[in-house]
Design a protein around this motif. Structure first.
Motif, PDB file in Angstrom:
ATOM      1  N   LEU A  17       0.828  -1.206   0.000  1.00 34.18           N
ATOM      2  CA  LEU A  17       0.000   0.000   0.000  1.00 34.18           C
ATOM      3  C   LEU A  17       0.866   1.261   0.000  1.00 34.18           C
ATOM      4  CD1 LEU A  17      -2.868  -0.997   2.445  1.00 34.18           C
ATOM      5  CD2 LEU A  17      -3.077  -0.491   0.010  1.00 34.18           C
ATOM      6  N   ALA A  18       1.949   1.231   0.770  1.00 40.30           N
ATOM      7  CA  ALA A  18       2.832   2.399   0.833  1.00 40.30           C
ATOM      8  C   ALA A  18       3.435   2.690  -0.543  1.00 40.30           C
ATOM      9  CB  ALA A  18       3.934   2.184   1.860  1.00 40.30           C
ATOM     10  N   TRP A  21       0.834   4.252  -2.570  1.00 40.21           N
ATOM     11  CA  TRP A  21       0.596   5.634  -2.133  1.00 40.21           C
ATOM     12  C   TRP A  21       1.639   6.592  -2.700  1.00 40.21           C
ATOM     13  CZ3 TRP A  21      -3.678   3.866  -0.349  1.00 40.21           C
ATOM     14  CH2 TRP A  21      -4.589   4.718   0.242  1.00 40.21           C
ATOM     15  N   LEU A  22       2.873   6.080  -2.829  1.00 43.88           N
ATOM     16  CA  LEU A  22       3.963   6.945  -3.272  1.00 43.88           C
ATOM     17  C   LEU A  22       4.081   7.011  -4.793  1.00 43.88           C
ATOM     18  CD1 LEU A  22       6.682   5.980  -0.649  1.00 43.88           C
ATOM     19  CD2 LEU A  22       5.424   8.122  -0.793  1.00 43.88           C
TER      20      LEU A  22
END
Lengths: 272, 286
Positions: A17-18, A21-22
């Motif tokens: 997910l990170a 997100w980035l």
């Protein structure tokens, strides 16, 4: 053992997910370093040759130093004024338990329900009549829109500060203003940081209000300048993306140094 | 500090002056203008309810309103599901918890206008490139149809706001006492049962706050709308906030725009108050 496996799974989901997100930031930055034709030929890959030319051009076109200075000035002054005046008002309201205080407090809190669009038109018309469509007018407007939540937050904290402190200082000969400034205001410091963070985020990023109040060349804030810049270079993604990247850098630097306080400030502001 | 004290009023004057001049007076004037034919200059003539009657037969405005409602409902559901999931992940005992919080929250620091421009690039160029690469038609033309524009706005808003809502859920999740969870574990409750019967009821107040915030945020969205789709195609992705700004400052239809703004205010106020009321009542029962 099962517990460990579960944590590993959660950690992996979090990691994916990170990355997700980035990704938008990654795509923006990577493409800002590409030549114009590279963006068209290969949007997803890394640049075949890294170029700083886009940044140099965007820096000039955005008049970046001046624009950054305008943003810093307007956000800085507005937030300092909001902090001092809201704390003073909340102090007066919390130490005076009369009907008029509760009425005023209610009015301040109720004002939070009013969407900007419903006051925008007369606001601009009236400030225009008094020749106040300028930076000073804008800062005053930010005080008006920012004081509600700030007073609400300070009021909650002040209820926990014993009134005996005020009385002790008074016996020592301090007047109202001295009591506030030397005793109460320092005690409010954690809340002042929260109030400052919450206000600086929206004021720094605000587009609509400055666009209506300070249109003039040379006084634009970052979002305002970026809007015109983007409109001008719609089909020139290499420049547009370099401009976006430039304008985000100050925020990322601030976030890097103050992430603890920022996230704590948001949490405190949201929960109260 | 008594009412008669000069200090009391001195302390209140700056914010009172600002609130009155910036919010209260314009609100009253705005209400008055909405019953006139004011065009921004000159003296307005009183025309009664005409603006309001026109509003309810204005298909453009009604479509905008309907689009805003659909958007808000979808945004609230998506943002809260993602926000709560993120909060559950970062409050578990994984090592990367702090870094993840920092990452998920990051979009909130950047203005809606800039976020919209970033996603405009992604939907147009990056999605286009993926479409060419994979041959999947669905990736092409994301900002040129109403439906994909709608989901584009939802994706942008969720990416931005989920991290904010996550912070709120974290605050409440951390207040859930550890020993309650331990006790339930010993009694043989599984993860789902523990969430359903312990965590969920204790976190219920977070729903009040986050529903309120997502609702008022998504209903009032302007910057993202402007920079992502600018209402295209044919104003079909235009939301109320943008519609009001356009009809006031692009079409110079001040009084008519102000009537829209009054309706907007009434709806935001009624919905917010009702929602807080219902949630407060529900909390007590839990």
């Amino acid at each position: 053992m099962r517990e460990k496996w579960k944590l590993w799974l959660l950690g992996s989901i979090g990691f994916i997910l990170a990355i997700l997100w980035l990704t938008p930031f990654y795509l923006m930055i990577v493409n800002a370093f590409k030549m114009k034709r590279d963006i068209f030929a290969d949007t997803l890959g890394l640049p075949s040759a890294w170029t700083f030319e886009n940044f140099v051009q965007a820096f000039e076109q955005l008049d970046f130093l001046r624009t950054l200075f305008n943003s810093l000035l307007i956000s800085g002054v507005s937030v300092v004024i909001i902090i001092i005046f809201s704390a003073m008002a909340a102090y007066a309201l919390s130490r005076n338990k009369s009907k008029i205080s509760s009425l005023l407090f209610f009015v301040f809190v109720a004002a939070m329900l009013i969407p900007f669009q419903s006051v925008m038109i007369p606001l601009v018309a009236q400030f225009g009549q008094f020749g106040m469509l300028n930076k000073a007018g804008l800062i005053f407007m930010y005080l008006g829109f920012g004081c509600s939540l700030s007073i609400f937050l300070y009021h909650g904290t002040l209820k926990g500060i014993p009134i005996s402190l005020d009385e002790a200082a008074k016996i020592d000969g301090a007047n109202r203003f001295q009591v506030f400034w030397h005793i109460i205001f320092p005690l409010l410091k954690p809340m002042s940081i929260t109030v400052g963070i919450l206000n600086v985020i929206w004021i720094w990023n605000d587009y609509l209000l400055p666009s209506l109040v300070i249109g003039g060349a040379g006084s634009e804030t970052i979002p305002l300048k970026l809007f015109f810049f983007f409109g001008q270079y719609t089909k020139q993604w290499h420049l547009a993306l370099a401009g976006l990247t430039l304008s985000i850098i100050p925020v990322i630097i601030a976030y890097f140094f103050a992430q603890r306080q920022i996230i704590k400030g948001i949490a405190d502001g949201a929960v109260k | 500090m008594r009412n008669r004290d000069a200090a009391y009023w001195l302390f209140l004057t700056p914010v009172l002056a600002a609130l009155i001049l910036v919010v209260i007076v314009p609100l009253i004037y705005g209400f008055y203008y909405s019953f006139t034919n004011w065009n921004g200059l000159g003296t307005p003539d009183f025309i009664g309810l005409k603006n309001y009657i026109d509003l309810f037969t204005d298909k453009g405005f009604l479509d905008t309103f309907w689009f805003t409602i659909k958007f808000s409902v979808a945004a609230i559901v998506v943002i809260n599901i993602i926000g709560l999931s993120l909060a559950l992940i970062v409050t578990s005992k994984i090592k990367s918890s702090n870094i993840l919080r920092t990452v998920f929250f990051m979009p909130n620091l950047i203005g809606g206008l800039i976020l919209g421009f970033i996603w405009q690039f992604i939907f147009i160029k990056v999605f286009g490139a993926i479409g060419d690469l994979t041959g999947i038609e669905a990736f092409n033309g994301w900002l040129s149809t109403t439906d994909t524009g709608f989901w584009g706005l939802i994706i942008l808003t969720s990416w931005q706001m989920a991290g904010y809502i996550m912070i709120i859920y974290i605050a409440y999740l951390q207040a859930v006492p550890e020993d309650l969870i331990e006790a339930a574990k010993i009694d043989g409750a599984n993860t789902f049962q523990r969430f359903r019967h312990i965590t969920f009821p204790l976190v219920a107040p977070a729903f009040t706050v986050s529903l309120f915030l997502t609702l008022s945020h998504s209903f009032k969205i302007y910057d993202q709308n402007l920079s992502l789709t600018n209402g295209a195609p044919y104003n079909s992705t235009e939301m109320v906030a943008m519609n009001i700004v356009k009809s006031a400052f692009t079409e110079n239809d001040m009084a008519y725009a102000q009537a829209k703004a009054v309706i907007f205010f009434v709806i935001v106020a009624v919905v917010s108050l009702t929602q807080v009321y219902i949630n407060k009542k529900r909390e007590v029962e839990l």
